[in-house]
Design an enzyme around this catalytic site. Structure first.
Site, PDB file in Angstrom:
ATOM      1  N   HIS A 112       0.820  -1.214   0.000  1.00 14.76           N
ATOM      2  CA  HIS A 112       0.000   0.000   0.000  1.00 14.76           C
ATOM      3  C   HIS A 112       0.857   1.269   0.000  1.00 14.76           C
ATOM      4  CE1 HIS A 112      -3.308   2.667   1.396  1.00 14.76           C
ATOM      5  NE2 HIS A 112      -2.371   3.196   2.171  1.00 14.76           N
ATOM      6  N   GLY A 351      23.397  21.357   5.902  1.00 11.39           N
ATOM      7  CA  GLY A 351      22.588  20.328   6.526  1.00 11.39           C
ATOM      8  C   GLY A 351      21.145  20.757   6.644  1.00 11.39           C
ATOM      9  N   ASP A 461      20.917  12.056  17.273  1.00 10.92           N
ATOM     10  CA  ASP A 461      21.023  12.273  15.821  1.00 10.92           C
ATOM     11  C   ASP A 461      22.237  11.525  15.284  1.00 10.92           C
ATOM     12  OD1 ASP A 461      20.449  13.187  13.281  1.00 10.92           O
ATOM     13  OD2 ASP A 461      21.419  15.130  13.567  1.00 10.92           O
TER      14      ASP A 461
END
Length: 543
Positions: A112, A351, A461
């Site tokens: 899907h 970034g 991060d």
């Protein structure tokens, strides 16, 4: 079947509360496409009731579709295999099987989520987009690399559509609630601070939802709460898309899914893409939400490129992740013509958060990291985030040195411009070293992360772009960092890194990840964190 002729496929969509039937040919011409949404008599969707709605509605839609395209012209039957609600998927599969058997035509079950991406590409000029897929049951950032659509980022708990719908239910708005939240938000004139949770390229929305409900209960104006909920959640979505863009260097962004109909979300992504100098695409509204045409189109793509199924293969898969699908319809030669994001010449890096430039500070080589204003975020939120992360980064770059971890030295902090000047590190980012096949340092990455975690620091991060390898290995970019002794926070830290490696270094994933884990295991608390990591990965619901 003669695949050299123009094939016609009928597609059945029924993964949650929307029932869709679509017919499309192999030229990409949509011959029929209609979707009917189940509206519950009371708030909330019961899976069994949604399935009953599919059973009734498929019959009605099939009659309408076959009045446009006669049954004898159908060459292929396609249906949504997953992910989705079990009862809905079973009714959809049963309907498709019955038609396939009755007309003796082949059947294909498709993913899907990927159907949304492929119909988006068909209906726009996108070629190789980074895709933000947002709906009631899914929130993902997807990118095609290495013959798979990789999940670069996603929600760690509830999907954005579910978040908006649950809030709307709490405020006694009709279903689907996202439409009414958007309507109220347009008249909001006060921003209310709500939790903003980004971890790498993932987000968490459950805390935001709870806080928004409490603000409503405390008699804040509903217009202001809706405005703040939208601004906060959509800023998070735009940010993780921008982070994934910087990580993958794609030159296109595409928005798909039911929540793609929201004009404010489209506006924010459009602004972000302009700032990053990449193209932005969103298909017309008919093809954003769940529909049968997208299922039929992916069925054609897979069938024309050799995919075959018998009835034993058509059992629904409720947790059918996008990255479980082997993509057989995108030619490898396409990769040679794919564009990449272009970094402005005056910068050495751009970034998701900051512009990076090289210079000198006194007699030292330096870099300056400036967290530039984000045009997609409202001023109050943007100022808060940029200031908080600038201060955090400076604090943690100093703190990790006390743990014996290498980091750049800070020369200057300009809080007004959200700018940090620090020492320039001669070396290569870990991402480049891995691409070159140099994996000798990977065990050291695990040791460094373990040392941080023992010291109570969570990076939040961790990607292969946030380590610089020279004579020693340096850690950078602590804007999302925090102090925490919670095992789950440390586990999520590792999950963020694992997913970033899998998305970019898929061909070397096992080698890289195993070395990192070996290094991490040298610390006493590693076993509990690695076990927790497995539990967190298991309970991910939105696929």
């Amino acid at each position: 079947m003669d695949i050299s002729k123009d094939l016609i496929c009928i597609g059945f969509e029924g993964t949650a509360e929307k029932t869709g039937v679509g017919i499309i040919n192999s030229k990409g011409e949509v011959l029929f496409n209609k979707t009917i949404i189940y509206t519950p008599p009371v708030q909330g969707i019961h899976p069994r009731e949604a399935a009953d709605h599919h059973a009734e509605t498929f019959v009605k839609l099939l009659k309408e579709a076959l009045a446009v395209v006669p049954l004898e012209k159908i060459d292929l039957v396609s249906f949504s295999l997953g992910p989705g609600l079990g009862p809905s998927l079973r009714v959809t599969a049963t309907t498709a099987r019955a038609l396939s058997l009755s007309i003796n035509k082949p059947i294909i079950g498709v993913n899907h989520c990927i159907s949304h991406v492929e119909i988006g590409k068909l209906k726009t000029d996108a070629v190789d987009p980074l895709t933000l897929y947002v709906s009631g049951g899914n929130t993902q950032v997807l990118a095609y690399t290495g013959k798979k659509y990789r999940v670069i980022g996603e929600t760690l708990d509830i999907a954005i559509g579910n978040c908006l719908d649950q809030f709307a239910r709490h405020c006694n708005m009709p279903h689907p609630g996202g439409v009414y939240v958007e309507k109220y938000a347009k008249n909001g004139n006060k921003f209310i601070k709500l939790p903003y949770t980004v971890k790498g390229m993932d987000i968490s929305l459950s805390g935001l939802l709870t806080a928004a409900m409490k603000k409503y209960d405390s008699k804040e104006r509903i217009e202001d709460v809706c405005h703040s909920l939208q601004e906060t959640s959509f800023s998070m979505l735009t940010e993780i898309t921008e982070r994934a863009l910087a990580h993958t260097n794609k030159a296109e962004v595409m928005l798909v899914g039911g929540v793609a109909a929201n004009n404010r979300l489209k506006e924010m992504l459009n602004v972000m893409c302009a700032e990053q100098n990449v193209d932005f695409y969103v298909p017309e509204r008919e093809f954003c939400g769940d529909n049968g045409a997208m299922i039929a189109w992916l069925g054609i793509l897979q069938y024309l490129n050799g995919k075959r199924m018998d009835l034993n293969d058509t059992k629904p898969i409720s947790n059918y992740r996008s990255d479980m699908v082997e993509v057989n319809w995108i030619p490898e030669e396409n990769n040679e013509n794919i564009k990449s994001r272009i970094i402005p010449e005056h910068l050495i890096g751009k970034g998701a958060e900051a512009d990076i430039s090289k210079g000198r500070y006194l007699e030292f080589e330096s870099i300056t990291k400036e967290r530039v204003k984000k045009g997609y975020r409202i001023l109050e939120l943007d100022e808060l985030i940029r200031m908080r992360r600038t201060v955090k980064e400076a604090r943690f770059l100093t703190a990790i040195k006390e743990l014996g971890i290498y980091a750049p030295s800070i020369f200057d902090i300009d809080k007004e411009r959200k700018k940090i000047t620090m020492s320039y590190i001669h070396g290569k980012i870990a991402k480049e070293k891995i691409e070159e096949g140099n994996l000798d340092f990977c065990e050291d990455l695990g040791k460094i992360i373990g040392k941080m975690h023992v010291g109570g620091i969570v990076h939040n991060d961790l990607t292969t772009s946030n380590f610089i390898v020279s004579d020693n290995t340096f850690v950078i970019d602590f804007g999302l960092g925090k102090y925490s002794d919670l095992v789950e926070d440390k586990a999520i830290d590792l999950i963020v890194l694992k997913k970033s490696i899998m998305s970019i270094h898929y061909d070397k994933f096992d080698l890289v990840w195993n070395k990192i884990v070996e290094g991490y295991k040298t610390y006493e608390m590693s076993e509990s964190v690695l076990e927790c990591m497995k539990e967190v990965e298991k309970r991910a619901r939105y696929l």
